[in-house]
Design an enzyme around this catalytic site. Structure first.
Site, PDB file in Angstrom:
ATOM      1  N   HIS A  82      49.013  32.646  19.270  1.00 25.78           N
ATOM      2  CA  HIS A  82      48.418  31.475  18.638  1.00 25.78           C
ATOM      3  C   HIS A  82      48.308  31.716  17.140  1.00 25.78           C
ATOM      4  CE1 HIS A  82      46.592  27.635  19.823  1.00 25.78           C
ATOM      5  NE2 HIS A  82      45.997  27.704  18.644  1.00 25.78           N
ATOM      6  N   ASP A 161      37.959  21.277  24.123  1.00 21.90           N
ATOM      7  CA  ASP A 161      38.662  21.572  22.870  1.00 21.90           C
ATOM      8  C   ASP A 161      39.659  20.474  22.558  1.00 21.90           C
ATOM      9  OD1 ASP A 161      39.632  23.276  20.616  1.00 21.90           O
ATOM     10  OD2 ASP A 161      41.468  23.151  21.773  1.00 21.90           O
ATOM     11  N   ARG A 168      38.303  16.778  15.043  1.00 25.51           N
ATOM     12  CA  ARG A 168      38.218  17.584  13.803  1.00 25.51           C
ATOM     13  C   ARG A 168      39.363  17.249  12.861  1.00 25.51           C
ATOM     14  NH1 ARG A 168      38.955  23.048  15.816  1.00 25.51           N
ATOM     15  NH2 ARG A 168      38.705  23.768  13.685  1.00 25.51           N
ATOM     16  N   SER A 183      38.045  27.331  19.154  1.00 28.42           N
ATOM     17  CA  SER A 183      39.150  26.457  19.537  1.00 28.42           C
ATOM     18  C   SER A 183      40.366  27.278  19.972  1.00 28.42           C
ATOM     19  CB  SER A 183      39.502  25.547  18.350  1.00 28.42           C
ATOM     20  OG  SER A 183      40.743  24.940  18.524  1.00 28.42           O
ATOM     21  N   LYS A 187      41.326  28.295  24.461  1.00 31.89           N
ATOM     22  CA  LYS A 187      42.627  27.955  25.063  1.00 31.89           C
ATOM     23  C   LYS A 187      43.317  29.207  25.582  1.00 31.89           C
ATOM     24  CE  LYS A 187      44.117  25.620  21.327  1.00 31.89           C
ATOM     25  NZ  LYS A 187      43.293  24.824  20.438  1.00 31.89           N
TER      26      LYS A 187
HETATM   27  N1  URA Z   1      44.477  26.226  15.986  1.00 29.22           N
HETATM   28  C1  URA Z   1      43.640  25.780  16.956  1.00 29.22           C
HETATM   29  O1  URA Z   1      43.986  25.728  18.123  1.00 29.22           O
HETATM   30  N2  URA Z   1      42.416  25.388  16.596  1.00 29.22           N
HETATM   31  C2  URA Z   1      41.971  25.429  15.329  1.00 29.22           C
HETATM   32  O2  URA Z   1      40.845  25.065  15.093  1.00 29.22           O
HETATM   33  C3  URA Z   1      42.848  25.885  14.324  1.00 29.22           C
HETATM   34  C4  URA Z   1      44.101  26.286  14.679  1.00 29.22           C
END
Ligand code: URA
Length: 434
Positions: A82, A161, A168, A183, A187
């Site tokens: 990620h 999320d 957001r 966030s 995940k």
């Molecule tokens: N990637 C994400 O999944 N969430 C964030 O808040 C920023 C980057």
């Protein structure tokens, strides 16, 4: 409990208890808290922050707001990746097939554009027909059959999320260490991978502006992952200029094709190798960096990473003719060059300004349900350190209309700083946190 009281508590700088955060996330996921109250709370978090205990509680509450996947019946080890978000960041499109081709199944849920940065799902969807919305059965089948799946967050996985992320994006509440950490990690925990590499970006084109903030975010996320029994490493990488040369959904997909086919900009390839080395090491496939790097270089050079990407596109319903003829990807009807306003060396490029320009061209969303134009974006011909002469094309604007292209010119010009003296490009990789 009442949401208004929790908003006020955070507004006044107090920590919410575990029970309060569990309640807040449960109610939001159930649709019982309206977006306007959630936005107010998110803004209070942006302004007041959260301590480590709150950040961990928020992450776990969001992870448990939906299903928690367990993929061990499909593969002994799965890996995930990620990024905290950056301008021109197409690393998932290159890294995921690389590690899958090296023998590590990658089952990844990705996001859409967020604030001024693009998102992998929007990028992938610029390949006509490619489906990112997969149900759990198909997601699992593709892990088993292809060893690579790049999907949008499903409604059942970390749904809190999913809603908060979209909110957001359009309420100026992205730039918050605890909200980003929660966030990202909710995940990753819910998607079930054993080994996770995080690309934590800092600089003008990222949500963390300084290396210290990025280091803090990296440490927080690694600690949350380790606490949940996962192997996690974070690479702190520079976003002091955009990654690669293309910014915008279909343009970035083209650039990723190039990287997978043995070309591609050196910074994109280098970052993918560095992230991949961490995954190969965490998964125990090789036990030193040099051997891990050699394995990944080999899957790139032999074409197996590209073949894995093509297999994934076909399995997810994408138009495979785009793979042989990238000109079939969405292409903007208007392309105009931006001439350098002075001679010299490019000293700095403000990635956020370029990302916002791409949003303004239609490549990002102004409100939650807005459609995006996959074809628009920017192609950068001069990066930090490059010499330019007066009038040389420093970038090409890809737009839907000439008027839209011209509207972003002042923003683009303000993103560039020039110097009469030579300038060294900023280092790409700053540090590994594990
Ligand atoms: N990637 C994400 O999944 N969430 C964030 O808040 C920023 C980057």
């Amino acid at each position: 409990m009442r949401m208004v009281d929790l908003i006020a508590k955070k507004r006044d700088g107090h920590a919410l208890t575990t029970d309060e955060l569990d309640w807040l996330i449960e109610q939001y996921a159930a649709g019982a808290i309206p977006d306007y109250q959630m936005s107010a709370w998110a803004m209070a978090v942006v302004l007041r922050g959260m301590d480590d205990r709150e950040t961990t509680d928020l992450t776990l509450a969001m992870a448990h707001s939906g299903a928690m996947l367990d993929l061990h019946d499909l593969a002994p080890i799965t890996v995930d990746k990620h990024s905290t978000g950056g301008v021109g960041d197409k690393t998932t499109l290159v890294l995921a097939p690389m590690v899958a081709a090296a023998g590590l199944p990658m089952a990844k849920m990705s996001g859409r554009g967020l604030g001024f940065s693009g998102g992998t799902v929007d990028k992938l969807e610029s390949i006509p027909g490619l489906r990112t919305k997969l149900d759990a059965a198909e997601f699992r089948r593709l892990v088993r059959e292809v060893g690579l799946v790049l999907a949008a967050q499903s409604d059942t996985l970390a749904p809190a999320d999913q809603r908060l992320y979209a909110l957001r994006d359009v309420t100026a509440t992205v730039e918050s260490l605890p909200l980003i950490a929660a966030s990202v990690m909710c995940k990753k925990l819910a998607a079930g991978a054993d080994c996770i590499v995080l690309d934590v970006k800092y600089g003008s084109g990222a949500f963390m502006h300084t290396r210290d903030e990025a280091r803090q975010l990296a440490r927080t996320m690694v600690a949350i992952g380790n606490g949940a029994g996962r192997k996690v490493a974070a690479v702190i990488s520079s976003m002091q200029q955009p990654l690669g040369r293309m910014i915008g959904n279909a343009l970035e997909v083209r650039e990723a094709f190039g990287a997978l086919r043995g070309g591609g900009p050196p910074d994109v390839v280098e970052l993918c190798l560095s992230l991949g080395v961490q995954l190969v090491r965490l998964a125990g496939l090789r036990d030193d960096d040099a051997a891990a790097r050699a394995l990944l270089q080999d899957v790139l050079a032999s074409g197996t990473a590209w073949a894995k990407f093509c297999q994934m596109v076909a399995a997810q319903g994408g138009d495979v003719t785009c793979l042989v003829d990238p000109d079939r990807l969405p292409t903007a009807p208007v392309q105009i060059a931006l001439p350098a306003p002075q001679a010299g060396f490019v000293a700095a490029i403000d990635g956020m300004a370029l990302g916002l320009a791409v949003n303004e061209l239609g490549g990002g969303r102004a409100h939650k349900d807005a459609a995006i134009n996959p074809a628009v974006g920017l192609a950068l011909w001069a990066k930090v350190g490059d010499p330019v002469y007066l009038g040389q094309s420093i970038l090409t604007i890809h737009a839907a209309t000439r008027a839209e292209a011209e509207r972003v010119v002042p923003r683009l010009l303000s993103a560039y700083t020039f110097s009469a003296a030579p300038v060294s490009p900023p280092p790409l990789i700053e540090e590994i946190v594990s």
